[in-house]
Design a protein around this motif. Sequence first.
Motif, PDB file in Angstrom:
ATOM      1  N   ALA A  81       0.755  -1.075  -0.090  1.00 22.77           N
ATOM      2  CA  ALA A  81       0.052  -0.045  -0.194  1.00 22.77           C
ATOM      3  C   ALA A  81       0.663   1.209   0.029  1.00 22.77           C
ATOM      4  O   ALA A  81       0.429   2.247  -0.499  1.00 22.77           O
ATOM      5  CB  ALA A  81      -0.847   0.089   1.240  1.00 22.77           C
ATOM      6  N   PHE A  82       1.982   1.188   0.890  1.00 23.88           N
ATOM      7  CA  PHE A  82       2.919   2.397   0.852  1.00 23.88           C
ATOM      8  C   PHE A  82       3.341   2.449  -0.459  1.00 23.88           C
ATOM      9  O   PHE A  82       3.866   3.827  -0.962  1.00 23.88           O
ATOM     10  CB  PHE A  82       3.817   2.417   1.956  1.00 23.88           C
ATOM     11  CG  PHE A  82       3.385   2.650   3.436  1.00 23.88           C
ATOM     12  CD1 PHE A  82       2.052   3.253   3.588  1.00 23.88           C
ATOM     13  CD2 PHE A  82       4.255   2.247   4.603  1.00 23.88           C
ATOM     14  CE1 PHE A  82       1.778   3.589   4.967  1.00 23.88           C
ATOM     15  CE2 PHE A  82       3.799   2.719   5.638  1.00 23.88           C
ATOM     16  CZ  PHE A  82       2.641   3.299   5.908  1.00 23.88           C
ATOM     17  N   ALA A  83       3.974   1.341  -1.199  1.00 20.37           N
ATOM     18  CA  ALA A  83       4.502   1.702  -2.537  1.00 20.37           C
ATOM     19  C   ALA A  83       3.699   2.208  -3.657  1.00 20.37           C
ATOM     20  O   ALA A  83       4.184   2.693  -4.654  1.00 20.37           O
ATOM     21  CB  ALA A  83       5.129   0.018  -2.760  1.00 20.37           C
ATOM     22  N   SER A  84       2.113   2.029  -3.304  1.00 12.18           N
ATOM     23  CA  SER A  84       1.292   2.673  -4.139  1.00 12.18           C
ATOM     24  C   SER A  84       1.086   4.099  -4.239  1.00 12.18           C
ATOM     25  O   SER A  84       0.537   4.789  -5.080  1.00 12.18           O
ATOM     26  CB  SER A  84      -0.017   2.009  -3.913  1.00 12.18           C
ATOM     27  OG  SER A  84      -0.609   2.521  -2.929  1.00 12.18           O
ATOM     28  N   LEU A  85       1.641   4.761  -3.057  1.00 12.20           N
ATOM     29  CA  LEU A  85       1.462   6.166  -2.991  1.00 12.20           C
ATOM     30  C   LEU A  85       2.593   6.802  -3.906  1.00 12.20           C
ATOM     31  O   LEU A  85       3.990   6.277  -3.941  1.00 12.20           O
ATOM     32  CB  LEU A  85       1.821   6.540  -1.698  1.00 12.20           C
ATOM     33  CG  LEU A  85       0.903   5.865  -0.416  1.00 12.20           C
ATOM     34  CD1 LEU A  85       1.432   6.421   0.946  1.00 12.20           C
ATOM     35  CD2 LEU A  85      -0.351   6.729  -0.915  1.00 12.20           C
ATOM     36  N   PRO A  86       2.361   7.764  -4.543  1.00 13.64           N
ATOM     37  CA  PRO A  86       3.341   8.616  -5.060  1.00 13.64           C
ATOM     38  C   PRO A  86       4.579   8.945  -4.566  1.00 13.64           C
ATOM     39  O   PRO A  86       4.485   9.301  -3.318  1.00 13.64           O
ATOM     40  CB  PRO A  86       2.568  10.081  -5.693  1.00 13.64           C
ATOM     41  CG  PRO A  86       1.086   9.452  -5.538  1.00 13.64           C
ATOM     42  CD  PRO A  86       1.105   8.917  -4.319  1.00 13.64           C
ATOM     43  N   ASP A  87       5.513   8.477  -5.057  1.00 16.34           N
ATOM     44  CA  ASP A  87       6.985   8.789  -4.329  1.00 16.34           C
ATOM     45  C   ASP A  87       7.198   8.117  -2.957  1.00 16.34           C
ATOM     46  O   ASP A  87       7.820   8.593  -2.119  1.00 16.34           O
ATOM     47  CB  ASP A  87       7.226  10.414  -4.178  1.00 16.34           C
ATOM     48  CG  ASP A  87       7.403  11.135  -5.547  1.00 16.34           C
ATOM     49  OD1 ASP A  87       8.029  10.621  -6.593  1.00 16.34           O
ATOM     50  OD2 ASP A  87       6.941  12.067  -5.647  1.00 16.34           O
ATOM     51  N   GLU A  88       6.238   7.227  -2.652  1.00 13.93           N
ATOM     52  CA  GLU A  88       6.272   6.415  -1.307  1.00 13.93           C
ATOM     53  C   GLU A  88       6.231   7.401  -0.379  1.00 13.93           C
ATOM     54  O   GLU A  88       6.954   7.219   0.750  1.00 13.93           O
ATOM     55  CB  GLU A  88       7.403   5.623  -1.307  1.00 13.93           C
ATOM     56  CG  GLU A  88       7.505   4.404  -2.365  1.00 13.93           C
ATOM     57  CD  GLU A  88       8.525   3.467  -2.174  1.00 13.93           C
ATOM     58  OE1 GLU A  88       8.917   3.245  -1.144  1.00 13.93           O
ATOM     59  OE2 GLU A  88       8.802   2.747  -3.255  1.00 13.93           O
ATOM     60  N   ARG A  89       5.397   8.606  -0.579  1.00  9.40           N
ATOM     61  CA  ARG A  89       5.300   9.366   0.657  1.00  9.40           C
ATOM     62  C   ARG A  89       4.383   9.012   1.643  1.00  9.40           C
ATOM     63  O   ARG A  89       3.933   7.944   1.754  1.00  9.40           O
ATOM     64  CB  ARG A  89       4.693  10.929   0.106  1.00  9.40           C
ATOM     65  CG  ARG A  89       3.402  10.725  -0.416  1.00  9.40           C
ATOM     66  CD  ARG A  89       2.912  12.296  -0.809  1.00  9.40           C
ATOM     67  NE  ARG A  89       1.741  12.271  -1.538  1.00  9.40           N
ATOM     68  CZ  ARG A  89       0.525  11.716  -1.865  1.00  9.40           C
ATOM     69  NH1 ARG A  89       0.719  10.478  -1.346  1.00  9.40           N
ATOM     70  NH2 ARG A  89      -0.272  11.926  -2.439  1.00  9.40           N
ATOM     71  N   THR A  90       4.563   9.743   2.885  1.00  8.17           N
ATOM     72  CA  THR A  90       3.787   9.437   3.985  1.00  8.17           C
ATOM     73  C   THR A  90       2.383   9.789   3.485  1.00  8.17           C
ATOM     74  O   THR A  90       1.987  11.070   2.979  1.00  8.17           O
ATOM     75  CB  THR A  90       4.140  10.721   5.026  1.00  8.17           C
ATOM     76  OG1 THR A  90       5.615  10.135   5.385  1.00  8.17           O
ATOM     77  CG2 THR A  90       3.193  10.161   6.313  1.00  8.17           C
ATOM     78  N   PRO A  91       1.496   8.756   4.149  1.00  9.36           N
ATOM     79  CA  PRO A  91      -0.130   9.015   3.617  1.00  9.36           C
ATOM     80  C   PRO A  91      -0.760  10.215   4.141  1.00  9.36           C
ATOM     81  O   PRO A  91      -0.733  10.608   5.481  1.00  9.36           O
ATOM     82  CB  PRO A  91      -0.820   7.752   4.380  1.00  9.36           C
ATOM     83  CG  PRO A  91       0.470   6.537   4.371  1.00  9.36           C
ATOM     84  CD  PRO A  91       1.678   7.717   4.532  1.00  9.36           C
ATOM     85  N   THR A  92      -1.527  10.982   3.530  1.00  7.05           N
ATOM     86  CA  THR A  92      -2.262  12.118   3.891  1.00  7.05           C
ATOM     87  C   THR A  92      -3.744  11.370   4.025  1.00  7.05           C
ATOM     88  O   THR A  92      -3.791  10.342   4.215  1.00  7.05           O
ATOM     89  CB  THR A  92      -2.457  13.001   2.712  1.00  7.05           C
ATOM     90  OG1 THR A  92      -3.299  12.545   1.537  1.00  7.05           O
ATOM     91  CG2 THR A  92      -1.191  13.540   2.007  1.00  7.05           C
ATOM     92  N   ALA A  93      -4.385  12.429   4.825  1.00  2.57           N
ATOM     93  CA  ALA A  93      -5.959  12.024   5.068  1.00  2.57           C
ATOM     94  C   ALA A  93      -6.777  11.325   3.836  1.00  2.57           C
ATOM     95  O   ALA A  93      -7.229  10.637   3.888  1.00  2.57           O
ATOM     96  CB  ALA A  93      -6.504  13.100   5.597  1.00  2.57           C
ATOM     97  N   LYS A  94      -6.255  11.872   2.708  1.00  9.77           N
ATOM     98  CA  LYS A  94      -7.061  11.465   1.402  1.00  9.77           C
ATOM     99  C   LYS A  94      -6.340  10.147   1.131  1.00  9.77           C
ATOM    100  O   LYS A  94      -7.135   9.062   0.453  1.00  9.77           O
ATOM    101  CB  LYS A  94      -6.640  12.539   0.297  1.00  9.77           C
ATOM    102  CG  LYS A  94      -7.289  11.993  -0.957  1.00  9.77           C
ATOM    103  CD  LYS A  94      -7.098  13.179  -2.067  1.00  9.77           C
ATOM    104  CE  LYS A  94      -7.779  12.859  -3.296  1.00  9.77           C
ATOM    105  NZ  LYS A  94      -7.303  13.896  -4.495  1.00  9.77           N
ATOM    106  N   ASP A  95      -5.177   9.833   1.191  1.00  5.93           N
ATOM    107  CA  ASP A  95      -4.430   8.770   1.105  1.00  5.93           C
ATOM    108  C   ASP A  95      -4.972   7.596   1.863  1.00  5.93           C
ATOM    109  O   ASP A  95      -5.249   6.386   1.473  1.00  5.93           O
ATOM    110  CB  ASP A  95      -2.882   8.749   1.369  1.00  5.93           C
ATOM    111  CG  ASP A  95      -2.251   9.484   0.089  1.00  5.93           C
ATOM    112  OD1 ASP A  95      -2.843   9.804  -0.876  1.00  5.93           O
ATOM    113  OD2 ASP A  95      -1.123  10.405   0.452  1.00  5.93           O
TER     114      ASP A  95
END
Length: 156
Positions: A81-95
């Motif tokens: 799930a973290f790898a699916s985030l753009p630039d593997e950034r810290t999840p935001t509320a939307k993420d």
Amino acid sequence: MVEIKTTETEKSRRSELSIGAVARRAGVAVSALHFYEAEGLILSQRTQGGHRRYGRDVLRRIAVIRVAQAAGLSLKEIAAAFASLPDERTPTAKDWAALSASWRDLLDSRIRQMTRLRNALSGCIGCGCLSLDECPLRNDGDRLAKEGAGARLLVE
């Protein structure tokens, strides 16, 4: 009056947290942080002395990890799930909303499986059959034999 100028590097260092500070603030053991880092879930920077330093955003990542683990997700699933985030950034509320929605089907499936297991288990208590070939809980309809030789998991 003497004016003291601070560089961006100095400001950055002050906003970074030591491993002990992260462990205290996140409520986890230092060994957990080492493990999370080894699994690629969090990142640290090293000082010239070899000490780990973490950005403050690591606290949110750890919070997401702990909530996801409490929901029954594996570290492998969390890492994906973290790898699916753009630039593997810290999840935001939307993420987080997107991640939690994507986990809903998986969790619903596990809940159904656990409910079936619980219901079958209460029907089996005291039956005394002790037969792995015929037990409706372990091998309903001898379905495992149809899948071939060797050990089989009790998952669908």
